[in-house]
Structure formats: structure tokens, C-alpha cells
Design an enzyme around this catalytic site. Structure first.
Site, mmCIF file in Angstrom:
data_model
loop_
_atom_site.group_PDB
_atom_site.id
_atom_site.type_symbol
_atom_site.label_atom_id
_atom_site.label_comp_id
_atom_site.label_asym_id
_atom_site.label_seq_id
_atom_site.Cartn_x
_atom_site.Cartn_y
_atom_site.Cartn_z
ATOM 1 N N LYS A 161 20.302 5.958 -20.954
ATOM 2 C CA LYS A 161 20.144 4.493 -20.957
ATOM 3 C C LYS A 161 19.027 4.187 -21.954
ATOM 4 C CE LYS A 161 19.686 0.782 -17.503
ATOM 5 N NZ LYS A 161 20.710 -0.120 -17.999
HETATM 6 N N1 PMP Z 1 26.866 0.250 -17.999
HETATM 7 C C1 PMP Z 1 25.848 -0.255 -18.726
HETATM 8 C C2 PMP Z 1 25.954 -0.291 -20.216
HETATM 9 C C3 PMP Z 1 24.707 -0.750 -18.070
HETATM 10 O O1 PMP Z 1 23.703 -1.281 -18.769
HETATM 11 C C4 PMP Z 1 24.644 -0.720 -16.666
HETATM 12 C C5 PMP Z 1 23.430 -1.258 -15.952
HETATM 13 N N2 PMP Z 1 22.430 -0.295 -15.842
HETATM 14 C C6 PMP Z 1 25.726 -0.170 -15.958
HETATM 15 C C7 PMP Z 1 26.820 0.304 -16.660
HETATM 16 C C8 PMP Z 1 25.685 -0.067 -14.460
HETATM 17 O O2 PMP Z 1 24.780 0.946 -14.072
HETATM 18 P P1 PMP Z 1 24.001 0.874 -12.682
HETATM 19 O O3 PMP Z 1 25.021 0.718 -11.636
HETATM 20 O O4 PMP Z 1 23.290 2.177 -12.608
HETATM 21 O O5 PMP Z 1 23.087 -0.289 -12.747
#
Ligand code: PMP
Length: 318
Positions: A161
Site C-alpha cells: 500500500k
Molecule cells: N484496494 C485499494 C486500492 C485500497 O486503497 C483499499 C483501502 N485500503 C482497499 C482495496 C481495501 O483494503 P482494506 O479492506 O484493507 O481497507
């Protein structure tokens, strides 16, 4: 106009609680020029037994992985970051909030090579309501398929991320918003469904739950993982397989998942109504189970809730 940041007093920066207004970086910070930062989005909820952070450790482990991929030595352990998160929530006295830990390459030298730059850390918290709009969880949202493709994970690993990767997400999001949609769905470089600009995606077809596999350049979402585990416990059949664009228009139910978006039903794609046109029965079942988990109403069998004990002010009480 009131801002959600009005109630924020402290940001944890490199091990210290710093007043909100003083939490700043230098203009020559490497991350500002080259996107070299890694972050998380986490939520703290008010549960039936006090405030608790949802899947805190899992988020910090993902943060550690993101840094590792980019050879950034995380200056704190996962446990230290978890403790600092709880302290930051306590310092700000917010019973429910969104939590943003961020690690970045600071000022050291200017040039693409990040290695001479120090690795720094901060944790901010603020109150944040429904990400895709008030009432989205019940009414659902209208989305489009983006003309932008999700960055291929052969070029930018989607399991990290990383701030720089969000330029791709911003193109998807702006295009969708300016065309009157709440969110855009990006296809991967092979034309299969990948994810929303900050959510993973699920569809329901004939009682089976489908979601794209990790090889479709998705972020391995923690909400995605939660939904997969809940579905498994509820005996809902799940397939992590490639999804064609056409399946988005043909499916019975469609929903997005993310820490900010939680479980948000989709009611139309490119103005074509999804059959359920809002939360269908499987979506509703998963939403109800998810809400019970985050509110601490069911047994926390996975240890997903980290309590945030309320601080008793000095001199208070009997
Ligand atoms: N995809 C992307 C590109 C994101 O930014 C997020 C948010 N973090 C998610 C999926 C969902 O991830 P999570 O459930 O861990 O928040």
C-alpha cells in the site's frame, strides 16, 4: 465550516505526541517528490464493551510488508506501532475514528535513490463517517468501469500500500466522480476486473460469492479477508477467480469492501442496474455479520478487536 480535524489535538510523530498544527515535514521530503511513503487505513469502533480497533495488528503487518518491499527499514516494530495507535486514540479522546499510520522517506538527499533518506513514521486519527456517502450502505452506489487500467503488479506490486500507487487510484476516482458516479472500477492489464480506487469488489451469482484473486493486481484488503472468512463460516460458497467485465453487468449482487467503505452495495454499473439494485440477500447477510463483528456483538473468535481503554483523567474519580 466544521472539519473532522477540528477535534484532533495530537498526532504521533516519530515516537512523540505532537500538537496537530506542528505535525509538518520539510519541502524536500523524498516522499513528496517520488511517492515513497506507505500507509494504512484502519478504523476504531465503539463496541458494546468500549472502543476497539478492528484488525489493528493485521494492518500493521501489511504496513511492515509494504515497507519491506521498498527496502525501507521500519523504525518501529509492529507491536510498537499497535501500542502507539492506541495511545494516539486515547490522547485525542475519540471513541470512534479512522486511523492513518504513515511511513515515509524524509529529507536526506534529493534524487530518485531513496536509500540516503531517513525513514520516518506518524499516526494520525480523525472522525470519519461513511466514505461513499451517507446512506450508501443501505441504498447502494452507482459506479462505472474506468477507462484507466489498474497499475500492473509486475510494475508496481499491488500487495504494497504505497503512496505513489495512489496516483493510478486518483485517476480512476476523479474520472468516476466527474462523470457523476460514486466510484470507478479498474480492470487489470488483461481486461479482468481488478478493484475500485480504494475498495475490493465482490459479486454474487446464483448464490456463489466471487472476488478477483490477488494476481489481478488488487490490494489484499483486510475487509476482503474478513468477508471471505465470514462467508466461509456461514457456508456461502466462494470463488477467488478471474471476473470478466460482462459479469459486472449480469450478476445478481455486487458490493465493494474497504476499511473506509466497509461493505457498500453497488446498485448500477455504467447506468445498468445490478439485478438486486441495492443490497441483495447475500450482501445484507454479510453486512449484518460484519456489523456484529465490528461492534463486538459476536464472539471475537479471531482476536480482531484491540480494546482502547478510556484514560481516566488525572485526579478524576473517587
Ligand atoms: N484496494 C485499494 C486500492 C485500497 O486503497 C483499499 C483501502 N485500503 C482497499 C482495496 C481495501 O483494503 P482494506 O479492506 O484493507 O481497507
Amino acid at each position: 465550516m466544521a472539519s473532522p480535524f477540528d477535534s484532533v489535538r495530537w498526532i504521533w510523530v516519530n515516537g512523540e505526541m505532537v500538537p496537530f498544527a506542528d505535525a509538518k515535514v520539510h519541502l524536500l521530503t523524498h516522499a513528496l517528490h517520488y511517492g515513497s511513503a506507505w500507509f494504512e487505513g484502519i478504523r476504531c469502533y465503539e463496541t458494546v464493551s468500549g472502543s476497539a480497533v478492528f484488525r489493528l495488528r493485521d494492518h500493521m503487518v501489511r504496513l511492515e510488508t509494504s515497507c519491506k518491499l521498498y527496502r525501507a527499514d521500519l523504525p518501529y516494530t509492529v507491536d510498537e506501532l499497535c501500542r502507539a495507535t492506541v495511545e494516539t486514540i486515547q490522547a485525542n479522546e475519540l471513541p470512534a475514528c479512522y486511523i492513518r499510520p504513515i511511513i515515509w522517506r524524509g529529507f536526506g538527499s534529493v534524487g530518485v535513490n531513496p536509500l540516503p533518506c531517513p525513514v520516518e513514521a506518524a499516526i494520525a486519527v480523525w472522525p470519519w463517517g461513511s466514505y461513499l456517502g451517507e446512506g450508501a450502505a443501505d441504498a447502494g452506489v452507482d459506479v462505472c468501469v474506468s477507462s484507466w487500467r489498474r497499475t500492473n503488479s509486475e510494475s508496481l506490486p499491488s500487495i504494497a500500500k504505497a503512496a505513489g500507487g495512489y496516483l493510478n487510484c486518483q485517476l480512476v476516482k476523479m474520472e468516476a466522480l466527474l462523470a457523476g458516479f460514486a466510484e470507478g472500477i479498474a480492470l487489470d492489464s488483461d481486461g479482468y476486473v481488478s478493484e475500485g480506487s480504494s475498495e475490493n469488489l465482490f459479486l454474487v451469482q446464483d448464490g456463489v460469492l466471487w472476488t478477483p484473486p490477488l494476481c489481478c493486481s488488487i490490494l489484499p484488503g483486510i475487509t476482503r479477508d474478513t468477508v471471505l472468512k465470514i462467508a466461509q463460516e456461514d457456508g456461502i460458497p466462494v470463488r477467488e477467480e478471474h471476473i470478466s467485465r460482462g459479469a459486472l453487468y449480469a450478476c445478481d449482487e455486487l458490493f465493494l469492501t474497504g476499511t473506509a467503505a466497509e461493505i457498500t452495495p453497488v446498485r448500477s454499473v455504467d447506468r445498468i442496474p445490478v439485478r438486486a439494485h441495492g443490497p441483495g440477500p447475500v450482501t445484507r447477510q454479510l453486512q449484518a455479520r460484519f456489523n456484529a463483528v465490528i461492534r463486538g456483538e459476536t464472539l471475537d473468535r479471531h482476536g480482531w478487536l484491540t480494546p482502547v481503554p478510556a484514560l481516566v483523567p488525572v485526579g478524576a474519580g473517587g
